[in-house]
Design a protein around this motif. Structure first.
Motif, short mmCIF file in Angstrom:
data_model
loop_
_atom_site.label_atom_id
_atom_site.label_comp_id
_atom_site.label_asym_id
_atom_site.label_seq_id
_atom_site.Cartn_x
_atom_site.Cartn_y
_atom_site.Cartn_z
N TYR A 150 16.14 21.63 11.26
CA TYR A 150 16.87 20.47 11.77
C TYR A 150 16.68 19.29 10.82
O TYR A 150 15.62 19.12 10.22
CB TYR A 150 16.34 20.05 13.14
N GLN A 151 17.72 18.49 10.72
CA GLN A 151 17.61 17.18 10.07
C GLN A 151 17.45 16.16 11.18
O GLN A 151 18.38 15.89 11.94
CB GLN A 151 18.85 16.89 9.24
N VAL A 152 16.27 15.58 11.30
CA VAL A 152 15.96 14.65 12.38
C VAL A 152 16.10 13.22 11.87
O VAL A 152 15.47 12.85 10.86
CB VAL A 152 14.55 14.90 12.94
N LEU A 168 17.21 9.47 18.83
CA LEU A 168 17.05 10.39 17.72
C LEU A 168 18.18 11.41 17.75
O LEU A 168 18.71 11.74 18.82
CB LEU A 168 15.72 11.15 17.80
N VAL A 169 18.53 11.94 16.60
CA VAL A 169 19.47 13.05 16.53
C VAL A 169 18.83 14.14 15.68
O VAL A 169 18.20 13.85 14.65
CB VAL A 169 20.83 12.63 15.95
N ALA A 170 18.94 15.38 16.13
CA ALA A 170 18.44 16.54 15.40
C ALA A 170 19.63 17.43 15.07
O ALA A 170 20.20 18.06 15.97
CB ALA A 170 17.40 17.30 16.22
N LEU A 171 20.02 17.44 13.81
CA LEU A 171 21.18 18.21 13.37
C LEU A 171 20.72 19.55 12.81
O LEU A 171 19.86 19.59 11.92
CB LEU A 171 21.95 17.44 12.30
N PRO A 172 21.27 20.65 13.28
CA PRO A 172 20.85 21.96 12.77
C PRO A 172 21.33 22.17 11.34
O PRO A 172 22.40 21.69 10.96
CB PRO A 172 21.51 22.95 13.73
N LYS A 173 20.55 22.90 10.58
CA LYS A 173 20.91 23.22 9.21
C LYS A 173 21.59 24.58 9.10
O LYS A 173 21.77 25.09 7.99
CB LYS A 173 19.67 23.17 8.32
N ASP A 174 21.93 25.17 10.24
CA ASP A 174 22.68 26.42 10.26
C ASP A 174 23.58 26.42 11.48
O ASP A 174 23.60 25.45 12.24
CB ASP A 174 21.75 27.64 10.23
N ARG A 180 21.00 18.22 18.81
CA ARG A 180 20.41 17.54 19.97
C ARG A 180 20.42 16.04 19.71
O ARG A 180 20.20 15.58 18.59
CB ARG A 180 18.95 17.98 20.19
N ARG A 181 20.69 15.29 20.76
CA ARG A 181 20.53 13.84 20.72
C ARG A 181 19.55 13.49 21.83
O ARG A 181 19.76 13.86 23.00
CB ARG A 181 21.86 13.12 20.90
N PRO A 258 17.10 34.17 14.77
CA PRO A 258 17.24 33.06 13.81
C PRO A 258 15.89 32.56 13.29
O PRO A 258 14.90 32.53 14.03
CB PRO A 258 17.95 31.97 14.62
N GLN A 259 15.87 32.18 12.05
CA GLN A 259 14.67 31.60 11.47
C GLN A 259 14.22 30.40 12.28
O GLN A 259 15.02 29.61 12.78
CB GLN A 259 14.93 31.16 10.03
N GLY A 260 12.91 30.24 12.38
CA GLY A 260 12.35 29.10 13.09
C GLY A 260 11.96 29.40 14.52
O GLY A 260 11.10 28.73 15.09
N PHE A 261 12.59 30.40 15.14
CA PHE A 261 12.23 30.77 16.50
C PHE A 261 11.01 31.69 16.47
O PHE A 261 10.92 32.60 15.65
CB PHE A 261 13.39 31.49 17.19
N THR A 262 10.08 31.42 17.37
CA THR A 262 8.84 32.18 17.47
C THR A 262 8.64 32.66 18.91
O THR A 262 8.99 31.95 19.85
CB THR A 262 7.64 31.31 17.05
N LEU A 263 8.09 33.85 19.06
CA LEU A 263 7.78 34.36 20.39
C LEU A 263 6.69 33.50 21.01
O LEU A 263 5.59 33.38 20.47
CB LEU A 263 7.31 35.82 20.30
#
Length: 352
Positions: A150-152, A168-174, A180-181, A258-263
């Motif tokens: 994310y670009q926060v 804040l805004v979190a823009l996904p890089k994919d 999210r805002r 997707p990358q970044g997600f963890t169990l």
């Protein structure tokens, strides 16, 4: 491990095109969000900004869940998830080393819930209302490189529920997650407003305090007869790690996500239902394996607001039918790609 594969970048041509499209749209989305933040004071009285604006948006996000668990508050939340809005009265009170959370639906059929937490750190994020003021699994923000996915950006100070709040805004890089805002109360650090946005900036779902008080000296809401009460058993980090380790004994695998997600959690019910919860620190999805409720069709799927659900009927080599599904805050295409990676891979007993 739950997965026999890795969570690397997808290689399909269609996904790469989505990646490129999302990259082009990110600048447009950020420009629009920034403009709306700058114009907001023209629509209402400009809030008095706190003495010092946050220097690190990631650090501000990291404190949201602790703020909601460690402080009393009460108010009214309006939840919109692809349909009619739902109003909820909520109160959080500190009791000794623990806390109590009570909420009541103000629309539709009367319903309420009262949860008692012996330990404030053991509040259950999965509760649909408690999660509105929190972010998934506080430790994840420290463990996962959120800035890689994310670009926060800090948008400034705005007014939410008549309180100065950091926007804040979190823009996904994919193209595999939503933007999210987030609006965080400048005084308490509690999340007052949360929005999910499509790649074009369209609002998909939101939750917002329309009234908020940073105190809860006594419960003011009247609980309906349908109120349920529960004492939430405290499950610490060790028990959670043990549950995650138990996923290694499952016969089912996800070969990709997707990358970044963890169990972050795994559970197996007596009925045989298995659930695997994944999170990237801002969004989450759950993979289910159900041996008891077969589908009448081979597959089905849909989306409501920011939540997508895809379901398929599979069978193991013995011919037993299973219903597998992915449900979470993801674009439907991402949920379908995750589900398409499901494999039956039975665990072999160790050779003595």
């Amino acid at each position: 491990m739950t997965s026999a594969g890795n969570s690397g970048n997808p290689s399909s041509g269609s996904t790469m095109r989505l990646f490129q499209a999302t990259k082009r749209l990110r600048r447009q989305l950020l420009a629009g969000l920034t403009a709306s933040a700058l114009c907001a004071p023209l629509l209402a009285a400009e809030p008095s900004p706190p003495a010092q604006a946050p220097s690190d948006p990631l650090q501000l996000l990291a404190g949201v869940t602790d703020a909601a668990r460690q402080q009393p508050y009460r108010g009214t939340i309006v939840l919109v998830q692809g349909g009619a809005p739902l109003s909820i009265a909520i109160e959080h009170r500190l009791v000794g080393e623990g806390s109590e959370l009570r909420y009541v639906a103000l629309d539709g059929a009367p319903f309420g819930m009262q949860l008692e937490y012996p330990d404030r750190d053991c509040q259950v994020f999965a509760d649909p209302v408690a999660s509105l003021a929190q972010l998934p699994q506080r430790p994840l923000l420290a463990q996962l490189p959120l800035q890689e996915y994310y670009q926060v950006e800090f948008l400034g100070v705005q007014r939410v529920a008549d309180r100065p709040s950091y926007a804040l805004v979190a823009l996904p890089k994919d193209a595999l997650r939503f933007a999210r805002r987030l609006f965080i109360d400048a005084k308490t650090g509690i999340l007052l407003r949360s929005e999910y946005l499509s790649g074009r900036g369209q609002l998909l779902a939101s939750s917002q305090f329309i009234a908020f008080h940073d105190s809860a000296e006594e419960f003011a809401i009247v609980a309906p007869a349908a109120t349920q009460a529960a004492v939430v058993e405290c499950r610490g980090a060790l028990e959670q790690s043990q549950r995650i380790a138990a996923a290694q004994h499952s016969n089912w695998r996800l070969n990709w996500w997707p990358q970044g997600f963890t169990l972050t959690d795994y559970r197996r019910e007596q009925s045989g239902l298995e659930s695997y919860m994944f999170s990237d620190g801002l969004a989450q999805f759950t993979f289910f394996v159900d041996p008891a409720n077969p589908l009448a069709v081979a597959s089905i799927g849909g989306a409501r607001g920011a939540t997508s659900a895809v379901i398929r009927q599979l069978q193991d080599p013995r011919g037993q039918q299973y219903t597998v599904s992915v449900v979470g805050e993801l674009p439907r295409a991402a949920a379908e790609q995750i589900l398409s990676s499901v494999k039956f891979n039975p665990v072999r007993a160790a050779t003595p």
